[in-house]
Design a protein around this motif. Structure first.
Motif, PDB file in Angstrom:
ATOM      1  N   ARG A  45      65.009  11.644  61.156  1.00  0.00           N
ATOM      2  CA  ARG A  45      64.196  12.588  60.065  1.00  0.00           C
ATOM      3  C   ARG A  45      64.435  12.555  58.558  1.00  0.00           C
ATOM      4  NH1 ARG A  45      67.471  16.028  63.370  1.00  0.00           N
ATOM      5  NH2 ARG A  45      65.743  18.038  63.938  1.00  0.00           N
ATOM      6  N   ASN A  72      58.742  15.327  62.895  1.00  0.00           N
ATOM      7  CA  ASN A  72      57.760  16.193  62.123  1.00  0.00           C
ATOM      8  C   ASN A  72      56.784  14.846  61.599  1.00  0.00           C
ATOM      9  OD1 ASN A  72      55.451  17.353  60.167  1.00  0.00           O
ATOM     10  ND2 ASN A  72      57.485  18.703  59.826  1.00  0.00           N
ATOM     11  N   ASP A  94      59.466  20.757  62.345  1.00  0.00           N
ATOM     12  CA  ASP A  94      60.868  21.413  61.576  1.00  0.00           C
ATOM     13  C   ASP A  94      60.431  20.430  60.238  1.00  0.00           C
ATOM     14  OD1 ASP A  94      61.043  18.318  61.939  1.00  0.00           O
ATOM     15  OD2 ASP A  94      62.923  18.171  62.742  1.00  0.00           O
ATOM     16  N   ALA A  98      66.162  20.500  57.873  1.00  0.00           N
ATOM     17  CA  ALA A  98      66.257  21.768  58.773  1.00  0.00           C
ATOM     18  C   ALA A  98      67.713  20.952  59.440  1.00  0.00           C
ATOM     19  CB  ALA A  98      65.130  22.063  60.309  1.00  0.00           C
ATOM     20  N   THR A 100      68.701  21.450  63.035  1.00  0.00           N
ATOM     21  CA  THR A 100      68.321  20.478  63.898  1.00  0.00           C
ATOM     22  C   THR A 100      66.958  21.206  64.158  1.00  0.00           C
ATOM     23  OG1 THR A 100      68.995  20.541  66.080  1.00  0.00           O
ATOM     24  CG2 THR A 100      69.662  23.401  65.186  1.00  0.00           C
ATOM     25  N   SER A 101      66.707  21.158  65.815  1.00  0.00           N
ATOM     26  CA  SER A 101      65.286  22.068  65.621  1.00  0.00           C
ATOM     27  C   SER A 101      64.905  23.132  66.026  1.00  0.00           C
ATOM     28  CB  SER A 101      64.020  20.662  66.709  1.00  0.00           C
ATOM     29  OG  SER A 101      64.212  19.857  66.252  1.00  0.00           O
ATOM     30  N   ASN A 102      64.435  23.957  65.351  1.00  0.00           N
ATOM     31  CA  ASN A 102      64.538  25.992  65.451  1.00  0.00           C
ATOM     32  C   ASN A 102      63.123  26.193  65.950  1.00  0.00           C
ATOM     33  OD1 ASN A 102      63.601  25.802  63.079  1.00  0.00           O
ATOM     34  ND2 ASN A 102      65.107  25.756  62.174  1.00  0.00           N
TER      35      ASN A 102
END
Length: 237
Positions: A45, A72, A94, A98, A100-102
Motif C-alpha cells: 500500500r 490499486n 482499495d 483502507a 483492508t480490501s472491502n
C-alpha cells in the motif's frame, strides 16, 4: 488442484512493529514455497505499513513459484509491477487509507480505465486479475476489459458461512460459472480459512487459485506454518 498462494502481508506487519528484520520476510516466502505453497502474494500500500516497495523488489529473487502483486493501479504501484514483472497482478480498488480490501471493482463504471490498465500489464507479459464482487454484471464487465482472470471477493461468503448460512455460496457459484463460460479464469480471496475453504472449493467450478493470508498466519500460530499449508492443500484436493 486449486493453487494456494500465501499472502505474506502479516509477516511484514509483525516485522515492522518492532523494527529490524525479525521475522525475515524473504526467508518466510522461501519457506512457504518449500512447504508446498504454489504462490506468494503481497499487497503493498502507498504508506508501506506492511509490505514495503523494496520488499516487492527483493522477493523477485526468492519467489520461484507464482508471484502475485495486488493493489490499486496508481502510478507508483504500476511502476513497481513493471519493475518486478510478477506472474500476476491483481487489481484492487482499495482507497489509500483502507484498513483492508472491502469491495470489488465496478467493472461497468470503470470499464474503459480497467481496459487500458489491463492491456498495459499484458503488453509487459503480466497476467491480470480483477477483484470483483460475485455480481453477474460485474463478471460481464470484467470480460469486456480483456482481463485474464477475476478474483472473487469472498468476505461476505466467509461471514455468512460462519453463521451457518451455506446458501451464501450461491452467488459465488453462479459468478464462477459465468466467468468460465466467458473464458475468464477464477481466483478467490479474503477471509477464506481452514473452516470454510473445503466447502468453498467444492462449490466453485474450476477454481484456479486462492490467496490466503490473515487466516493462514493466525492458524499457523497454533498449528505451525508447514502443517497449515498441508491442511489447506488436503482440503482443496
Amino acid at each position: 488442484m486449486t493453487k494456494l498462494s500465501v499472502n505474506i502481508n502479516k509477516i511484514a506487519t509483525l516485522r515492522n512493529s518492532r523494527g529490524g528484520n525479525v521475522p525475515d520476510l524473504l526467508q518466510f516466502a522461501t519457506d512457504v514455497q518449500g512447504f508446498g505453497a504454489e504462490g506468494v502474494t503481497i499487497h503493498p500500500r502507498p504508506d508501506e505499513r506492511h509490505i514495503r516497495y523494496q520488499d516487492a523488489r527483493d522477493l523477485v529473487k526468492v519467489v520461484y513459484t507464482e508471484y502475485n502483486i495486488e493493489g490499486n493501479p496508481m502510478d507508483n504501484f504500476m511502476d513497481l509491477v513493471f519493475e518486478c514483472k510478477p506472474t500476476q497482478v491483481t487489481l484492487v480498488p482499495d482507497a489509500v487509507n483502507a484498513l483492508t480490501s472491502n469491495a470489488g471493482w465496478d467493472t461497468i463504471k470503470h470499464q474503459s480505465y480497467l481496459k487500458e490498465i489491463v492491456a498495459e500489464f499484458q503488453r509487459n507479459g503480466i497476467r491480470t486479475s480483477i477483484f470483483v464482487d460475485p455480481v453477474l454484471e460485474m463478471i460481464e464487465g470484467a470480460k469486456a476489459t480483456g482481463t485474464n482472470r477475476i478474483e472473487l471477493y469472498t468476505e461476505e461468503f466467509a461471514h455468512q458461512y460462519g453463521l451457518g448460512n451455506e446458501k451464501a455460496i450461491e452467488p459465488y457459484t453462479k459468478a464462477a460459472q459465468l466467468a468460465n463460460d466467458l473464458g475468464i479464469g477464477v481466483n478467490a480471496g479474503h477471509d477464506l480459512s481452514l473452516q470454510n475453504i473445503e466447502f468453498f472449493k467444492n462449490n466453485i467450478p474450476d477454481l484456479l487459485e486462492v490467496s490466503i493470508g490473515h487466516a493462514l498466519i493466525s492458524e499457523s500460530l497454533y498449528l505451525g506454518v508447514e502443517n497449515v499449508i498441508r491442511m489447506y492443500q488436503q482440503k482443496m484436493k
